[in-house]
Write a protein that holds these residues in place. Structure first.
Motif, short mmCIF file in Angstrom:
data_model
loop_
_atom_site.label_atom_id
_atom_site.label_comp_id
_atom_site.label_asym_id
_atom_site.label_seq_id
_atom_site.Cartn_x
_atom_site.Cartn_y
_atom_site.Cartn_z
N TYR A 198 4.59 6.20 -7.86
CA TYR A 198 3.91 4.95 -7.53
C TYR A 198 2.51 5.24 -6.99
O TYR A 198 2.30 6.21 -6.27
CB TYR A 198 4.70 4.18 -6.47
CG TYR A 198 6.07 3.74 -6.96
CD1 TYR A 198 6.23 2.57 -7.69
CD2 TYR A 198 7.19 4.51 -6.69
CE1 TYR A 198 7.48 2.17 -8.13
CE2 TYR A 198 8.45 4.13 -7.13
CZ TYR A 198 8.59 2.94 -7.85
OH TYR A 198 9.83 2.56 -8.30
N ALA A 243 -0.59 3.07 -5.03
CA ALA A 243 -1.02 1.84 -4.39
C ALA A 243 -2.53 1.84 -4.28
O ALA A 243 -3.14 2.87 -3.99
CB ALA A 243 -0.37 1.69 -3.01
N ASN A 277 -1.74 -4.46 -7.12
CA ASN A 277 -2.08 -3.48 -6.08
C ASN A 277 -1.06 -2.35 -6.02
O ASN A 277 -1.14 -1.48 -5.17
CB ASN A 277 -2.23 -4.14 -4.71
CG ASN A 277 -1.01 -4.97 -4.31
OD1 ASN A 277 0.05 -4.86 -4.93
ND2 ASN A 277 -1.17 -5.81 -3.30
N LEU A 278 -0.09 -2.35 -6.96
CA LEU A 278 0.86 -1.25 -7.08
C LEU A 278 1.06 -0.93 -8.55
O LEU A 278 1.27 -1.84 -9.37
CB LEU A 278 2.21 -1.60 -6.45
CG LEU A 278 3.20 -0.42 -6.50
CD1 LEU A 278 2.97 0.51 -5.32
CD2 LEU A 278 4.64 -0.87 -6.54
N SER A 282 2.33 -2.77 -13.58
CA SER A 282 1.57 -3.01 -12.35
C SER A 282 2.08 -4.30 -11.71
O SER A 282 2.49 -5.22 -12.40
CB SER A 282 0.07 -3.11 -12.65
OG SER A 282 -0.19 -4.16 -13.56
N ASP A 317 2.52 -8.71 1.77
CA ASP A 317 3.08 -8.17 3.00
C ASP A 317 3.97 -9.20 3.70
O ASP A 317 4.30 -10.25 3.13
CB ASP A 317 1.98 -7.67 3.93
CG ASP A 317 1.03 -8.79 4.40
OD1 ASP A 317 1.39 -9.98 4.27
OD2 ASP A 317 -0.06 -8.45 4.90
N GLN A 327 -1.89 -4.02 1.59
CA GLN A 327 -2.80 -2.88 1.62
C GLN A 327 -2.01 -1.72 2.21
O GLN A 327 -1.71 -1.71 3.40
CB GLN A 327 -4.04 -3.18 2.45
CG GLN A 327 -4.91 -4.29 1.86
CD GLN A 327 -6.26 -4.35 2.53
OE1 GLN A 327 -6.97 -3.34 2.66
NE2 GLN A 327 -6.66 -5.52 2.96
N ALA A 328 -1.67 -0.76 1.37
CA ALA A 328 -0.78 0.33 1.77
C ALA A 328 -1.55 1.54 2.29
O ALA A 328 -2.54 1.96 1.70
CB ALA A 328 0.09 0.74 0.60
N ILE A 382 3.26 5.28 1.05
CA ILE A 382 4.43 4.76 0.35
C ILE A 382 5.40 5.90 0.03
O ILE A 382 4.99 7.05 -0.11
CB ILE A 382 4.05 4.05 -0.98
CG1 ILE A 382 3.28 4.99 -1.91
CG2 ILE A 382 3.24 2.80 -0.72
CD1 ILE A 382 2.97 4.39 -3.28
N VAL A 432 6.89 0.99 2.46
CA VAL A 432 5.44 0.98 2.60
C VAL A 432 5.06 0.90 4.07
O VAL A 432 5.63 0.12 4.84
CB VAL A 432 4.82 -0.23 1.86
CG1 VAL A 432 3.31 -0.28 2.08
CG2 VAL A 432 5.14 -0.16 0.37
N SER A 490 1.88 -0.18 5.92
CA SER A 490 0.65 -0.88 5.58
C SER A 490 -0.49 -0.46 6.50
O SER A 490 -0.28 0.10 7.59
CB SER A 490 0.85 -2.39 5.67
OG SER A 490 0.89 -2.81 7.03
#
Length: 199
Positions: free
Chosen positions: A1, A3, A13-14, A25, A30, A37-38, A41, A50, A52
């Motif tokens: 993965y 991020a 965003n992943l 994707s 959250d 926003q990671a 992970i 995750v 964040s």
């Protein structure tokens, strides 16, 4: 993965690295429904965990992270804290077949505060902290080592002083996967026998 910050709300965003040319994707949100926003992970037992950039820790269902997925909500409640992790933060998942723990280790996002190491019980929803937060000045990197039957949390501190010389050290802490206990004092510290400044 992989991020990455989404350029706009609702954008991916992943990214799922599955060996295909059409990489799946997803847009993760959250615990507040905002684009995730990671900082770190990791995957374990069908969940993507995750940490964040705001400091929260939560899980997502790995089965939902497939081609065509749109907005993916959290699978668990979120553990929240004031500490915000920066570059190099890691989530290490450790278990003994019965228990499962997350060990969070990272520097602060602006490097103005000490780094932190936190243990979470992942069998709880939301995850619950075990023990107290370990504060580590200069923390940059971390890993887990299993030697014989013992588990250790290994912390890299390149700005540590050895005597009067800034040459860095590696601090090794005992960890008990049966109850989530992390030794607050290093069981062993490694450094150069003849250190030089900024080595």
């Amino acid at each position: 993965y992989i991020a990455a910050p989404a350029p706009t709300a609702g954008a991916a965003n992943l990214f799922v690295v599955d060996g295909t040319t059409n990489m799946p994707s997803c847009a993760l949100t959250d615990e507040n429904g905002m684009p995730l926003q990671a900082a770190a992970i990791t995957a374990s037992a069908g969940k993507l965990w995750v940490w964040s950039k705001s400091g929260s820790v939560m899980a997502y269902d790995q089965a939902a992270l497939v081609a065509g997925c749109t907005t993916v909500p959290t699978l668990t409640g979120a553990f929240t804290q004031a500490f915000t992790p920066g570059a190099g933060a890691r989530i290490h998942v450790v278990g003994d077949g019965t228990h499962e723990w997350a060990i969070l280790a990272g520097a602060s996002s602006d490097r103005s505060a000490a780094g932190e190491v936190v243990v979470l019980d992942l069998t709880q929803d939301p995850p619950v902290q075990v023990g107290t937060t370990m504060s580590v000045d200069g923390l940059v990197s971390s890993t887990i080592a299993v030697l014989d039957t013992k588990t250790y949390v290994v912390l890299g501190i390149p700005s540590a002083q050895v005597g009067n010389t800034t040459s860095g050290e590696v601090a090794i802490h005992d960890f008990d996967p049966s109850n989530g206990t992390l030794g607050d004092m290093a069981s062993e510290v490694l450094n150069d026998a003849q250190p030089e400044n900024n080595q």
